[in-house]
Design a protein around this motif. Sequence first.
Motif, short mmCIF file in Angstrom:
data_model
loop_
_atom_site.label_atom_id
_atom_site.label_comp_id
_atom_site.label_asym_id
_atom_site.label_seq_id
_atom_site.Cartn_x
_atom_site.Cartn_y
_atom_site.Cartn_z
N SER A 175 4.52 1.66 7.90
CA SER A 175 3.82 2.36 6.82
C SER A 175 3.75 3.87 7.02
O SER A 175 2.92 4.53 6.40
CB SER A 175 2.39 1.81 6.69
N CYS A 176 4.61 4.44 7.85
CA CYS A 176 4.69 5.90 8.01
C CYS A 176 6.05 6.37 7.51
O CYS A 176 7.09 6.06 8.12
CB CYS A 176 4.51 6.28 9.48
N TRP A 177 6.05 7.11 6.41
CA TRP A 177 7.28 7.53 5.72
C TRP A 177 7.59 8.97 6.08
O TRP A 177 6.69 9.81 6.20
CB TRP A 177 7.09 7.34 4.23
N ASP A 178 8.90 9.29 6.20
CA ASP A 178 9.30 10.66 6.55
C ASP A 178 9.14 11.65 5.41
O ASP A 178 9.32 12.86 5.59
CB ASP A 178 10.74 10.69 7.09
N ARG A 219 15.76 1.97 9.38
CA ARG A 219 14.52 1.91 10.15
C ARG A 219 13.89 3.27 10.44
O ARG A 219 12.67 3.35 10.61
CB ARG A 219 14.77 1.20 11.49
N THR A 220 14.66 4.32 10.51
CA THR A 220 14.11 5.59 10.99
C THR A 220 13.39 6.38 9.91
O THR A 220 12.70 7.35 10.22
CB THR A 220 15.23 6.46 11.60
N HIS A 221 13.51 5.99 8.63
CA HIS A 221 12.83 6.74 7.57
C HIS A 221 11.41 6.24 7.34
O HIS A 221 10.56 6.95 6.79
CB HIS A 221 13.63 6.69 6.27
N VAL A 222 11.11 4.97 7.71
CA VAL A 222 9.75 4.41 7.64
C VAL A 222 9.49 3.69 8.97
O VAL A 222 10.21 2.76 9.33
CB VAL A 222 9.58 3.41 6.48
N VAL A 223 8.46 4.13 9.67
CA VAL A 223 8.18 3.61 11.02
C VAL A 223 6.73 3.15 11.10
O VAL A 223 5.91 3.45 10.23
CB VAL A 223 8.46 4.67 12.10
N PHE A 224 6.41 2.44 12.16
CA PHE A 224 5.04 2.01 12.39
C PHE A 224 4.20 3.16 12.93
O PHE A 224 4.72 4.05 13.63
CB PHE A 224 5.00 0.85 13.38
N PRO A 225 2.90 3.18 12.63
CA PRO A 225 2.01 4.17 13.26
C PRO A 225 1.90 3.91 14.75
O PRO A 225 2.25 2.83 15.24
CB PRO A 225 0.68 3.96 12.55
N GLY A 226 1.41 4.91 15.48
CA GLY A 226 1.20 4.76 16.90
C GLY A 226 0.01 3.86 17.19
O GLY A 226 -0.68 3.37 16.28
N ARG A 227 -0.25 3.65 18.49
CA ARG A 227 -1.36 2.77 18.88
C ARG A 227 -2.71 3.28 18.39
O ARG A 227 -3.64 2.50 18.20
CB ARG A 227 -1.37 2.63 20.41
N ASN A 228 -2.81 4.59 18.17
CA ASN A 228 -4.07 5.14 17.66
C ASN A 228 -4.17 5.07 16.14
O ASN A 228 -5.14 5.55 15.55
CB ASN A 228 -4.23 6.59 18.13
#
Length: 466
Positions: free
Chosen positions: A375-378, A388-397
């Motif tokens: 849910s993190c879009w470039d 895969r690299t244009h939308v990634v998962f958020p970090g652990r925080n």
Amino acid sequence: MKRRQRISARTVRPHKRTRLSKRSGALIVTALAACGGTAVIAAQAPAGTGAGGTGAAGDGASVAGRTISCPDVGRRLRSLPAQAAPEVNRNLGQLEGQVARAFQRWAAAPGAQERVLDELERDRGATIGRIAEALRRAGGQPGALDRLSACRTTGKTAAAQSAPRGARDGNSADNGPFRNDFVDITTVRPDTGGGGDRGGRGGSFRSECGRNENGHRNPDNLIVAPGVSNGAHHLHDYVGNLATDAFSSDDELATAGTTCGNGDRSTYYWPVLRLRDNGRERDANAPGGGRDGNVGTIVRPAEVSLTFDGSATEKVTAMPPFLRILTGDAKALTNGPADANASWSCTGFEDRQLRNKYPVCPRGSSVVRSLAFPSCWDGRTVDSANHRTHVVFPGRNGQCRSGFRPVPRLVQRLTYAIPPNTLYAVDSFPDQLHNPVTDHGDFINLMPQRLMRTAVDCINSGRDCR
């Protein structure tokens, strides 16, 4: 005019299941008495083999539990010029077909391993060469793709891991699932396994798009293998957009009908689930079905939930039209589990999530597949070369990395009423052995802009809308 498959998989519908043999039934009853409900694990010797037999032709060596592992060329791409995309995608599809055919040849004659791998390396080398040349002509950088042609065999040879099918045919190899792919959910500790949830927050928005009652299915993958018939080598269930197949253009998708009651034209799809029950589907001799080792009665989900929620740290922004997102990895068995984000559980036990096991659910409980999407879009592109690299998962925080912004997070939750003591498996590439770790889902955003604004507002204001 778009090229169409000779056999339309959209119209595949379940047929009457063949009853288990008396011998299989006896195995199930015996195991049920001994194991308190985990009988599905015991009734797994393939028909036509004795104890410890393999059922494979050739020199008698078992291939059960072993597969062919090849470098995933598509995942290595970092750029794909538009003018090179059709040729590159076509050749990536050929690579998948080469591995599938090589696995099936080896499974039919296990003693031919060295010859099969040599032929596969030669074929892959030529195809990868065409990919590299197409990239160079378009000004792209192919990098070291020429080093990715060699493959190897992986896994353990073990007759004790006999495939749990009750039916075998000339198109089916010993390609799983295996007894150690299943676990009794009641024996799993709560809060273990991690699941696919990355912790969405705020409100939610839900699209009601049905359970694929119209039988929209095909073995294509418009995101990963556009323009390639049978690019998935397994069958997908679709809800939402009615026009989706390998050859759909953006214009066709934008004007197509939808199964969603709110006008959402988005495309939602995932591999079908099948009972390994001797059931003979209409695709038993078709690409994506029996020809690729996917056999048995297709199970329609009892319930499909398509829910969007928010970020743990900030407000979400709207997705752009035609944004493509996938979750999980259809080749995680050989690629490794880094992108294996799907999880499995049972109703009433969803505090116990599994990544690499199929759950055996107690009577009255349904199998649950949970597919949480990144849910993190470039903020720039609707797709990337490796998807895969244009939308990634958020970090652990819960925060998006620098340069990325949060968009609504899609969670697909699918439940299935699997009969007690019944074998089942998710469709897969033949070489992925129907392992549960390969489960995955795909999404193309085609919400009308007004509907997307409504979804964003509901999520950011903490409301639950549908």
